[in-house]
Design a protein around this motif. Structure first.
Motif, PDB file in Angstrom:
ATOM      1  N   ASP A 374      49.204  81.318  53.656  1.00 40.20           N
ATOM      2  CA  ASP A 374      48.480  81.523  54.916  1.00 40.20           C
ATOM      3  C   ASP A 374      47.799  80.218  55.303  1.00 40.20           C
ATOM      4  OD1 ASP A 374      49.134  84.156  55.282  1.00 40.20           O
ATOM      5  OD2 ASP A 374      47.371  84.937  54.256  1.00 40.20           O
ATOM      6  N   ASN A 375      48.084  79.720  56.488  1.00 42.37           N
ATOM      7  CA  ASN A 375      47.447  78.504  56.985  1.00 42.37           C
ATOM      8  C   ASN A 375      46.317  78.847  57.944  1.00 42.37           C
ATOM      9  OD1 ASN A 375      49.336  76.756  55.633  1.00 42.37           O
ATOM     10  ND2 ASN A 375      50.840  77.337  57.185  1.00 42.37           N
ATOM     11  N   ASP A 376      45.575  77.830  58.362  1.00 42.87           N
ATOM     12  CA  ASP A 376      44.471  77.992  59.320  1.00 42.87           C
ATOM     13  C   ASP A 376      43.463  79.032  58.839  1.00 42.87           C
ATOM     14  OD1 ASP A 376      42.953  77.517  61.577  1.00 42.87           O
ATOM     15  OD2 ASP A 376      44.081  78.926  62.836  1.00 42.87           O
ATOM     16  N   GLN A 377      43.143  78.960  57.552  1.00 44.44           N
ATOM     17  CA  GLN A 377      42.160  79.874  56.987  1.00 44.44           C
ATOM     18  C   GLN A 377      40.773  79.212  56.968  1.00 44.44           C
ATOM     19  OE1 GLN A 377      43.260  83.236  55.760  1.00 44.44           O
ATOM     20  NE2 GLN A 377      44.707  82.384  57.254  1.00 44.44           N
ATOM     21  N   THR A 378      39.736  80.036  56.951  1.00 40.33           N
ATOM     22  CA  THR A 378      38.346  79.566  56.936  1.00 40.33           C
ATOM     23  C   THR A 378      37.577  80.285  55.844  1.00 40.33           C
ATOM     24  OG1 THR A 378      38.263  78.991  59.286  1.00 40.33           O
ATOM     25  CG2 THR A 378      36.167  79.510  58.229  1.00 40.33           C
ATOM     26  N   ILE A 379      36.837  79.523  55.048  1.00 38.47           N
ATOM     27  CA  ILE A 379      35.901  80.124  54.100  1.00 38.47           C
ATOM     28  C   ILE A 379      34.536  80.193  54.760  1.00 38.47           C
ATOM     29  CG2 ILE A 379      34.625  79.804  51.943  1.00 38.47           C
ATOM     30  CD1 ILE A 379      37.062  78.515  50.739  1.00 38.47           C
ATOM     31  N   VAL A 380      33.980  81.378  54.831  1.00 34.46           N
ATOM     32  CA  VAL A 380      32.607  81.563  55.275  1.00 34.46           C
ATOM     33  C   VAL A 380      31.751  81.718  54.026  1.00 34.46           C
ATOM     34  CG1 VAL A 380      31.003  83.012  56.557  1.00 34.46           C
ATOM     35  CG2 VAL A 380      33.308  82.626  57.449  1.00 34.46           C
TER      36      VAL A 380
END
Length: 452
Positions: A374-380
């Motif tokens: 999975d690309n374009d992922q964000t860790i919050v």
């Protein structure tokens, strides 16, 4: 002695250099002042280097002369006397003579790339030190290339900095203010190198640790580290106090005010780090030290452009050695893992550098099954005081995220961090939802986050 660092926007205009002069001379505390390049200069120098790499000498020369014209205008406003202006002119003529000489070097190598980028800090510090002397300030220039060194793994050699600075400062006990460059250093070959982008913060912390300073102050254009991203969330506020661990988590996971490496040297030597605003010097800012408030959730940050990799063991249950083999692959390609979650037969990880992704995937397939990345992922990242006896924190976080798909959750590995992996398209919604659920704005402003 204190260490004060000023970033590019803080030195980007002559009047701001004048303001810095007032700030650093308000009291008699001896200071080492670390400066970045003037805002826009590093990008301009990188652009010149790209033209030279492409053998487009005419384009590079045009860019050099445009940048030189900017500096000519700058020094006309910076200095107040003909003698001061003459010294400033001599400084920029000398440095731009070197920059122009790079046009004739073929091929334009990595060595020259690093030399040209270093010119931003060499210019700003020499110009500022000359301005201070024009103003009668008892200042001296400390060339960072004399005491900043990285090893073969690009890690700073703190012991070298300690020894060199101790020797240098012992010979300059009559000086009040010391000016030095952020970001730049030498490598084991003695060549000009750097601490990567944003490394001026790191320089300040390394110097602070080396001399065991009373305090390291990082001066930017915002009044401390905020509880959330003010570019996305409207109701944010500066955090008054953080521990070293909390600040390190926030910096690593996206808080732009602080370089991720900054905290380590200061924490190692117990040197407090204070974040201050050059545009509003009286604002309290954020103090990073060993102690903090007991508020549970302190702040939220987000790290973008991650790739998630999902790995399944082909040996099924009780597959000892599986994790070791997985991380040996990432170690081989020097690719750090940001986040990890595991089950009995599977492990999911995120990386922020996909340079060797194909090679990593090929080696992992030799002993594991892989899902599509999975690309374009964000860790919050939610940061605070999450000790084992705290109740209801996870519930509060997950309640805020109830309408947002979560791909991975990491909770319990640290007492200071809950991490959630989401698709980047949900980032703004997630930050605003967490802000609304986790912070009572008026209550926070009245209590620990307000200046004493």
């Amino acid at each position: 002695m204190q260490v004060w660092k000023f970033g590019g926007t803080s030195v980007g205009k002559p009047e701001r250099m004048h303001s810095i002069r007032n700030l650093i001379t308000e009291d008699s505390t001896r200071k080492i002042v670390v400066l970045s390049a003037l805002s826009g200069t590093t990008n301009a120098l990188i652009s010149i280097g790209e033209s030279l790499k492409a053998n487009n000498d005419a384009e590079a020369t045009q860019k050099i002369e445009e940048l030189y014209a900017h500096y000519e205008t700058f020094i006309k406003e910076l200095y107040k006397t003909p003698a001061g202006y003459a010294e400033g002119k001599a400084i920029i003529d000398k440095e731009f003579s070197f920059i122009r000489s790079l046009v004739s070097i073929k091929p334009f190598s990595v060595k020259q790339e690093k030399e040209i980028v270093a010119e931003g800090e060499l210019l700003s510090t020499q110009m500022f030190e000359a301005y201070l002397r024009e103003e009668g300030v008892n200042a001296v220039l400390l060339p960072a290339l004399d005491f900043m060194l990285i090893d073969a793994d690009n890690e700073p050699v703190l012991k070298f900095t300690e020894e060199k600075l101790s020797s240098i400062l012992s010979q300059l006990e009559d000086k009040q203010v010391f000016i030095t460059q952020g970001f730049i250093c030498r490598n084991p070959r003695g060549e000009v190198d750097n601490l990567k982008r944003g490394g001026s913060d790191y320089t300040a912390s390394l110097i602070g640790g080396a001399i065991v300073a009373d305090e390291v102050q990082i001066w930017t254009d915002i009044d401390g580290m905020h509880n959330n991203d003010p570019r996305i969330v409207k109701k944010t506020f500066p955090i008054r106090e953080l521990t070293f661990e909390e600040a390190a988590e926030l910096a690593y996971f996206g808080a732009k005010i602080l370089h991720p490496s900054t905290i380590t040297p200061a924490k190692l030597k117990g040197v407090p780090v204070r974040l201050k605003n050059t545009m509003e010097p009286s604002a309290y800012g954020t103090l990073i030290a060993d102690k903090t408030s007991d508020r549970e959730i302190k702040a939220i940050a987000a790290k973008d452009n991650l790739t998630a990799i999902y790995i399944h063991s082909t040996r099924m249950l009780n597959a000892y050695g599986f994790l070791r083999r997985v991380f040996e692959v990432f170690e081989k390609y020097k690719t750090p893992v940001d986040m990890i979650t595991t089950s009995e037969v599977s492990v999911s990880v995120t990386i922020d550098n996909d340079e060797h992704l194909e090679e990593i995937m090929a080696e992992l397939r030799q002993f594991a099954d892989l899902e599509e990345c999975d690309n374009d992922q964000t860790i919050v990242c939610i940061v605070g005081n999450f000790s084992a006896d705290k109740e209801g924190i996870a519930l509060k976080v997950l309640d805020a995220m109830k309408n947002i798909p979560i791909r991975m959750i990491s909770y319990g590995a640290s007492e200071h961090n809950i991490s959630l992996l989401i698709h980047g398209k949900h980032k703004a919604e997630a930050l605003n939802a967490l802000n609304e659920r986790c912070f009572l704005y008026e209550d926070a402003m009245k209590s620990i986050f307000s200046a004493p």
